[in-house]
Design an enzyme around this catalytic site. Structure first.
Site, PDB file in Angstrom:
ATOM      1  N   CYS A  27      16.719 -18.345  22.198  1.00 47.67           N
ATOM      2  CA  CYS A  27      17.562 -18.410  21.003  1.00 47.67           C
ATOM      3  C   CYS A  27      17.621 -19.813  20.421  1.00 47.67           C
ATOM      4  O   CYS A  27      18.376 -20.664  20.903  1.00 47.67           O
ATOM      5  CB  CYS A  27      18.974 -17.925  21.340  1.00 47.67           C
ATOM      6  SG  CYS A  27      20.096 -18.071  19.947  1.00 47.67           S
TER       7      CYS A  27
ATOM      8  N   CYS B 105      20.989 -20.882  19.042  1.00 46.00           N
ATOM      9  CA  CYS B 105      21.977 -21.279  20.057  1.00 46.00           C
ATOM     10  C   CYS B 105      21.639 -22.644  20.652  1.00 46.00           C
ATOM     11  O   CYS B 105      22.529 -23.453  20.879  1.00 46.00           O
ATOM     12  CB  CYS B 105      22.006 -20.275  21.213  1.00 46.00           C
ATOM     13  SG  CYS B 105      21.878 -18.566  20.733  1.00 46.00           S
ATOM     14  N   ASP B 106      20.376 -22.894  20.927  1.00 45.42           N
ATOM     15  CA  ASP B 106      20.008 -24.045  21.765  1.00 45.42           C
ATOM     16  C   ASP B 106      19.193 -25.117  21.051  1.00 45.42           C
ATOM     17  O   ASP B 106      18.925 -26.169  21.636  1.00 45.42           O
ATOM     18  CB  ASP B 106      19.202 -23.548  22.987  1.00 45.42           C
ATOM     19  CG  ASP B 106      20.015 -22.582  23.829  1.00 45.42           C
ATOM     20  OD1 ASP B 106      21.240 -22.770  23.903  1.00 45.42           O
ATOM     21  OD2 ASP B 106      19.435 -21.638  24.402  1.00 45.42           O
TER      22      ASP B 106
END
Ligand code: NAP
Length: 309
Positions: free
Chosen positions: A135, A138-139
């Site tokens: 992701c 997200c990261d």
């Protein structure tokens, strides 16, 4: 048992689930949704959605899911941010268990979508969350001014790579062949980006790491087995998804990959149990098609419930 028998329980909260919730709430069926601990589905992990009609300048995935939820709740959808652990569809009313508590409903709409597939290359398990992710939204911000790779040749890979250019100094897309499933527009956007390099005919054989985390990958050319090493501190796997159906324990018919099969319109192999969105869809897998199918499932459930009384 938690309460009386509901008309409809909706399991899952992506575009399919919220649209099913909106339609069944507006049909005064007082639907109950178990949205999962991480409500909103795959779009919570998506940056910009540019192909959902009605948003001329695009919309953030999470923002769209918040709006879908608010819209359905306005008409009375009851949402619990909890996971369904198991179900029993062998007799009616249908039963679902949530944190050990039993809920009953005449009809159930399954909208649990799909989740990211990992590569499974050597060394991957140890580096999950320490450099290897599925992701970028997200990261991605963890890799400011670092070199990262993205594995895959579909829209997800192009989108992740393009998004990662906001942070990373260089993004290399690794794909196992030279034909790309990605849509032309998304492929060309990635290809034209000065920070992105596309490397076809490469597969990750194994990951390399040190005490600080990921350091790179050993790549193999599938045509001749030739190997090379690439340096990277971040890697994003974007090779597709698998349906989330484990909690159903085989109680509705699926294909070999676990995607739920429709038997009549959106009804599954079990009377009164419907399914919509990525959990059934191996072909389109778009937010708009999932939302459309959620609408169909709610209408099918409403008509089926009418026929029962
Ligand atoms: P996808 O289209 O199925 O592409 C998966 C990619 O991963 C393919 O290039 C495939 O290679 C590769 N792959 C699969 N298994 C692999 C393995 N074991 N090792 C190496 N490579 C592997 O999946 P997706 O990109 O997640 O897209 C899914 C759907 O969502 C599509 O319909 C897409 O249009 C949609 N989507 C849309 C957007 C958007 O419009 N904003 C964004 C993301 C996704 P092969 O081609 O060689 O099989």
């Amino acid at each position: 048992m938690a309460e009386g028998v509901r008309n409809v329980i909706i399991i899952g909260s992506g575009p399919a689930g919220y649209t099913a919730g909106l339609y069944s709430a507006r049909a005064l069926l007082e639907p109950l949704m178990f949205a999962g601990y991480m409500s909103g589905g795959q779009l919570m992990l998506t940056s910009d959605v540019e192909n959902f009609p009605g948003y001329p300048t695009g919309v953030g995935g999470p923002e769209m899911m918040v709006q879908m939820r608010e819209q359905a709740e306005r008409f009375g959808l009851e949402v619990h941010d909890k996971n369904v652990e198991r179900v029993d569809f062998s007799s009616r009313p249908h039963k679902v268990w949530v944190e050990g508590e039993e809920f009953q409903a005449d009809s159930v709409i399954i909208c649990t979508g799909a989740e990211a597939i990992w590569l499974g290359a050597e060394g991957e398990e140890a580096q999950k969350g320490r450099g290897i992710s599925t992701c970028a939204t997200c990261d991605g911000a963890f890799f400011r001014d670092e070199e990262v790779i993205v594995v895959g040749g579909g829209d997800s890979a192009m989108e992740e790579a393009t998004f990662l250019t906001r942070f990373a100094s260089k993004v290399t897309i690794i794909h196992r062949r030279d034909v790309f499933r990605a849509s032309k527009v998304m492929y060309e956007r990635a290809e034209a980006h000065p920070k992105i390099e596309i490397r076809p005919f490469r597969q990750v054989k194994s990951w390399t790491s040190d005490e600080n985390g990921l350091t790179g990958a050993i790549l193999e050319d599938p045509r001749d087995g030739g190997k090379e090493e690439i340096s990277c501190t971040g890697a994003f796997i974007a090779i597709g998804h698998k349906p989330i159906t484990q909690y159903l324990e085989g109680q509705v018919e699926t294909d070999d990959e676990g995607y739920i099969l429709h038997k009549a319109d959106t009804m599954t192999s079990v009377e009164g149990v419907f399914a919509a969105g990525d959990v059934v869809d191996t072909r389109y897998r778009q937010a708009i098609t999932a939302a459309g199918m959620g609408c169909q499932a709610a209408i099918d459930a409403e008509r089926w419930l009418e026929d029962q009384h």
